[in-house]
Design an enzyme around this catalytic site. Structure first.
Site, PDB file in Angstrom:
ATOM      1  CD1 TRP A 105       5.398  -5.765 -10.750  1.00  0.00           C
ATOM      2  CD2 TRP A 105       4.590  -4.024 -11.916  1.00  0.00           C
ATOM      3  NE1 TRP A 105       5.078  -6.202 -12.015  1.00  0.00           N
ATOM      4  CE2 TRP A 105       4.586  -5.165 -12.752  1.00  0.00           C
ATOM      5  CE3 TRP A 105       4.133  -2.822 -12.435  1.00  0.00           C
ATOM      6  CZ2 TRP A 105       4.141  -5.131 -14.077  1.00  0.00           C
ATOM      7  CZ3 TRP A 105       3.688  -2.772 -13.761  1.00  0.00           C
ATOM      8  CH2 TRP A 105       3.693  -3.920 -14.557  1.00  0.00           C
ATOM      9  CG  ASP A 175       0.559  -2.931  -6.746  1.00  0.00           C
ATOM     10  OD1 ASP A 175      -0.383  -3.717  -6.924  1.00  0.00           O
ATOM     11  OD2 ASP A 175       1.417  -2.670  -7.622  1.00  0.00           O
ATOM     12  CE  LYS A 199      -0.454  -9.114 -12.063  1.00  0.00           C
ATOM     13  NZ  LYS A 199       0.255  -9.516 -13.265  1.00  0.00           N
TER      14      LYS A 199
END
Ligand SMILES: Cc1ncc(COP(=O)(O)O)c(C=O)c1O
Length: 364
Positions: A105, A175, A199
């Site tokens: 990511w 993030d 999530k």
């Protein structure tokens, strides 16, 4: 619906939601609190929706102890859009976007920033195949940094920062898509935190941005209106139609977390779940092998391998037959992964540990 009818859901995202939240949403689905329509059918300009929207913001501020001087935005486009919005809004000419490269990511965030301005990788764990997170002292902030960006939990590799670097006056941007609200965090150390909801916060469709107001208020007028933080900041995330149903669900999840006793309790519960799973891996005598370095192990995504890929396929197949969902590792890295976000019950982890022990007895 009784608990046993629900799958043991270890999906990486979208992921398990609390059963109590789903039941509450179900009970309000057609007739939202006596208004004769679903929350999805209401105007986002009406008082009823606005209350849900503002309450979600308030709950997040309360739970995460967000200090004064910060605001919360509800945006669309996923965390992936934040990869671009961060540099578009905050990476001025003559400055450098400083990135900590920790895996899949982080790499996507870096690629987007490179499209927009001068970008530098200031620390990387690539030499260790991204199986660990850098220690705070490995992260050296350049003098002309506009910000330092890191990925607090690498969902695919299964690594998580245990401690964050101190970046001084340079805004630290994280993030936190796959570990927001899994533990208390000192938000005042960050200029900005963002996370896709799907999530730990709710369903997909909304991205939460928590940031210092000074970073939200002054977006360049040269970028498109919808991509400016200032547009959403000045309009309480109601410049255009927000993802109202998703925000309502986030509200319910936040309420559920609060009812559980807040983030210190949530962290204890998450640690207990993670210890169960890493425990069975570590005591398997090399039958199961944890992927991440111990000091970087994620509390949210437990990645592990078996000695051969055929056996991993058998594991996934038999686990599926036994009611376990989502245990296949990400296609880019293979192996196995159990995502144990806030809403995954301890009982699901116990059931998985039982299954893993039996699988080893049969195949070890
Ligand atoms: C750490 C991390 N960042 C970013 C993303 C991308 O999020 P989205 O799909 O909301 O764009 C994900 C999704 O899995 C993620 O785990």
């Amino acid at each position: 619906m009784e608990q046993h009818q629900r799958a043991y859901n270890f999906n990486a995202g979208p992921a398990a939601l609390p059963l109590e939240v789903l039941e509450r949403a179900q009970s309000e689905f057609i007739d939202f609190r006596g208004h004769g329509m679903s929350i999805m059918e209401m105007s986002h300009r009406g008082a009823v929706y606005e209350q849900v929207h503002n309450e979600a913001k308030q709950l997040l501020k309360e739970l995460f102890h967000i200090p004064d001087g910060y605001d919360v935005l509800f945006l669309q486009g996923g965390a992936s859009t934040q990869f671009a919005m961060v540099p578009m809004n905050l990476l001025a000419a003559g400055k450098v976007g400083a990135y900590v490269h920790t895996g899949s990511w982080a790499s996507k965030a870096i690629k987007e920033a490179e499209l927009i301005g001068e970008t530098r990788v200031i620390a990387s764990t690539e030499a260790d195949r991204f199986m660990r997170m850098p220690a705070p002292e490995e992260i050296v902030v350049p003098a002309n940094a506009a910000y330092v960006h890191l990925t607090s939990n690498e969902t695919i590799e299964g690594t998580q920062f245990a401690a964050y670097p101190d970046t001084g006056a340079v805004p630290l941007i994280a993030d936190m898509s796959s570990d927001i609200l899994c533990r208390p965090v000192d938000v005042s150390k960050f200029g900005m935190i963002y996370a896709g909801a799907q999530k730990n916060l709710g369903p997909s469709g909304v991205t939460v941005v928590i940031a210092k107001e000074e970073l939200l208020a002054n977006s360049p007028a040269t970028i498109p209106t919808m991509l400016r933080y200032s547009t959403h900041y000045k309009n309480n995330s109601l410049y255009n139609t927000p993802s109202s149903f998703s925000i309502y669900m986030v509200n319910l999840v936040l309420q559920w977390l609060k009812d559980r006793g807040g983030l210190a309790q949530v962290e204890r519960d998450n640690q207990a779940k993670a210890e169960l799973l890493y425990g069975v891996i570590d005591s398997s005598g090399d039958f199961y092998r944890g992927c991440a370095a111990r000091d970087s192990r994620s509390m949210m995504n437990v990645t592990f391998r078996l000695t051969d890929e055929e056996l991993e396929k058998t594991f996934i197949k038999e686990a599926g037959e036994a009611g376990f969902v989502g245990l296949k590792g990400h296609r880019s890295v293979g192996g196995l992964r159990a995502s144990i976000y806030n809403a995954v019950p301890y009982a699901s982890c116990e059931a998985l540990v039982q299954f893993m022990k039996q699988f080893q007895q049969k195949n070890g």
